[in-house]
Design an enzyme around this catalytic site. Structure first.
Site, PDB file in Angstrom:
ATOM      1  N   GLU A 112      68.071  96.769  18.747  1.00  0.00           N
ATOM      2  CA  GLU A 112      67.548  97.286  19.520  1.00  0.00           C
ATOM      3  C   GLU A 112      66.484  95.991  20.287  1.00  0.00           C
ATOM      4  O   GLU A 112      65.700  95.477  19.470  1.00  0.00           O
ATOM      5  CB  GLU A 112      66.675  97.985  19.892  1.00  0.00           C
ATOM      6  CG  GLU A 112      66.101  98.597  18.796  1.00  0.00           C
ATOM      7  CD  GLU A 112      65.991  99.176  17.786  1.00  0.00           C
ATOM      8  OE1 GLU A 112      65.195  98.553  16.576  1.00  0.00           O
ATOM      9  OE2 GLU A 112      67.286  98.694  17.207  1.00  0.00           O
ATOM     10  N   LEU A 113      66.187  95.660  21.396  1.00  0.00           N
ATOM     11  CA  LEU A 113      65.052  94.473  21.356  1.00  0.00           C
ATOM     12  C   LEU A 113      64.090  95.024  20.623  1.00  0.00           C
ATOM     13  O   LEU A 113      62.843  96.459  20.501  1.00  0.00           O
ATOM     14  CB  LEU A 113      65.229  94.131  23.049  1.00  0.00           C
ATOM     15  CG  LEU A 113      65.713  93.970  23.492  1.00  0.00           C
ATOM     16  CD1 LEU A 113      65.660  93.372  25.416  1.00  0.00           C
ATOM     17  CD2 LEU A 113      66.425  92.565  22.810  1.00  0.00           C
ATOM     18  N   HIS A 114      63.314  93.879  19.908  1.00  0.00           N
ATOM     19  CA  HIS A 114      62.143  94.664  19.548  1.00  0.00           C
ATOM     20  C   HIS A 114      60.667  93.110  19.509  1.00  0.00           C
ATOM     21  O   HIS A 114      61.567  91.903  18.914  1.00  0.00           O
ATOM     22  CB  HIS A 114      61.776  95.030  18.592  1.00  0.00           C
ATOM     23  CG  HIS A 114      60.368  95.568  17.751  1.00  0.00           C
ATOM     24  ND1 HIS A 114      59.526  95.221  17.124  1.00  0.00           N
ATOM     25  CD2 HIS A 114      60.269  97.301  17.573  1.00  0.00           C
ATOM     26  CE1 HIS A 114      58.779  95.301  16.804  1.00  0.00           C
ATOM     27  NE2 HIS A 114      59.194  96.649  16.842  1.00  0.00           N
ATOM     28  N   LYS A 172      62.816  85.630  15.615  1.00  0.00           N
ATOM     29  CA  LYS A 172      63.295  84.201  16.010  1.00  0.00           C
ATOM     30  C   LYS A 172      62.901  83.577  16.555  1.00  0.00           C
ATOM     31  O   LYS A 172      63.448  81.871  16.615  1.00  0.00           O
ATOM     32  CB  LYS A 172      64.788  84.984  17.592  1.00  0.00           C
ATOM     33  CG  LYS A 172      65.418  86.125  16.316  1.00  0.00           C
ATOM     34  CD  LYS A 172      66.348  86.824  16.551  1.00  0.00           C
ATOM     35  CE  LYS A 172      67.515  86.885  17.400  1.00  0.00           C
ATOM     36  NZ  LYS A 172      68.322  87.657  18.039  1.00  0.00           N
ATOM     37  N   ASP A 173      62.080  83.464  17.089  1.00  0.00           N
ATOM     38  CA  ASP A 173      61.169  82.112  18.661  1.00  0.00           C
ATOM     39  C   ASP A 173      60.802  80.974  17.096  1.00  0.00           C
ATOM     40  O   ASP A 173      60.732  80.320  17.318  1.00  0.00           O
ATOM     41  CB  ASP A 173      60.585  82.905  19.496  1.00  0.00           C
ATOM     42  CG  ASP A 173      60.915  84.134  20.128  1.00  0.00           C
ATOM     43  OD1 ASP A 173      62.384  83.597  20.559  1.00  0.00           O
ATOM     44  OD2 ASP A 173      60.493  84.235  21.134  1.00  0.00           O
ATOM     45  N   GLU A 228      77.973  78.005  15.286  1.00  0.00           N
ATOM     46  CA  GLU A 228      76.935  78.075  15.411  1.00  0.00           C
ATOM     47  C   GLU A 228      76.637  76.504  16.376  1.00  0.00           C
ATOM     48  O   GLU A 228      76.778  75.617  15.974  1.00  0.00           O
ATOM     49  CB  GLU A 228      75.718  77.773  14.576  1.00  0.00           C
ATOM     50  CG  GLU A 228      75.606  78.888  14.118  1.00  0.00           C
ATOM     51  CD  GLU A 228      75.018  80.039  14.208  1.00  0.00           C
ATOM     52  OE1 GLU A 228      74.422  80.222  15.459  1.00  0.00           O
ATOM     53  OE2 GLU A 228      75.500  81.550  14.556  1.00  0.00           O
ATOM     54  N   GLU A 259      68.953  74.655  10.401  1.00  0.00           N
ATOM     55  CA  GLU A 259      69.563  75.387  11.087  1.00  0.00           C
ATOM     56  C   GLU A 259      70.442  76.096  10.655  1.00  0.00           C
ATOM     57  O   GLU A 259      70.445  76.980  11.089  1.00  0.00           O
ATOM     58  CB  GLU A 259      70.076  74.412  11.889  1.00  0.00           C
ATOM     59  CG  GLU A 259      71.238  75.174  13.195  1.00  0.00           C
ATOM     60  CD  GLU A 259      71.054  75.082  13.508  1.00  0.00           C
ATOM     61  OE1 GLU A 259      70.536  76.289  14.405  1.00  0.00           O
ATOM     62  OE2 GLU A 259      69.502  74.484  14.694  1.00  0.00           O
ATOM     63  N   GLU A 290      67.965  84.599  11.979  1.00  0.00           N
ATOM     64  CA  GLU A 290      68.979  85.183  13.224  1.00  0.00           C
ATOM     65  C   GLU A 290      69.599  86.241  12.891  1.00  0.00           C
ATOM     66  O   GLU A 290      69.431  87.758  13.552  1.00  0.00           O
ATOM     67  CB  GLU A 290      69.972  84.496  14.182  1.00  0.00           C
ATOM     68  CG  GLU A 290      68.606  83.217  15.200  1.00  0.00           C
ATOM     69  CD  GLU A 290      69.189  82.209  15.912  1.00  0.00           C
ATOM     70  OE1 GLU A 290      70.584  82.838  16.184  1.00  0.00           O
ATOM     71  OE2 GLU A 290      68.210  81.404  16.258  1.00  0.00           O
TER      72      GLU A 290
END
Length: 117
Positions: A81-83, A90-91, A24, A65, A72
């Site tokens: 897939e994007l959702h 995550k944001d 990371e 962190e 994540e």
């Protein structure tokens, strides 16, 4: 048997810390910042209470962190897939890290600025 599982949990935790430190980018940054802060604290002679605050924010930052990274990973696993909800989770986790980093920076300034000026 229970003692063995207990000791194994430390091994797994250590593996998690090493994985975060190796993989990371943000964790590497926070570790480097921690080293700078520790050296600066040692050179400026911070008080015991200031050491406590610094250790608290360093430990909290590194732990947060790693929690962010774990969130994540789980989100990516559960929703490859994007959702919109995956992105939001995550944001929000990243936002929590940013809030703590800002608070940590303010604490660092409150401790170090009077010693430097």
């Amino acid at each position: 048997m229970a003692g063995n599982k207990f000791l194994q949990s430390f091994k797994f935790a250590g593996q998690g810390i090493v994985a975060a430190a190796k993989r990371e980018r943000n964790m590497k940054f926070h570790l480097a910042a921690a080293v700078v802060v520790i050296v600066a604290a040692a050179l400026t002679g911070v008080s015991s209470s200031e050491w406590l605050a610094l250790i608290g924010v360093i430990g909290g930052m590194l732990a947060l962190e790693m929690i962010n990274t774990a969130i994540e990973r789980v989100v990516d696993l559960a929703s490859p897939e994007l959702h919109p909800l995956a992105k939001e989770a995550k944001d929000i986790a990243a936002g929590a890290v940013l809030v703590f980093a800002a608070a940590s920076a303010i604490i660092g300034l409150l401790i170090f600025l009077p010693k430097w000026f």
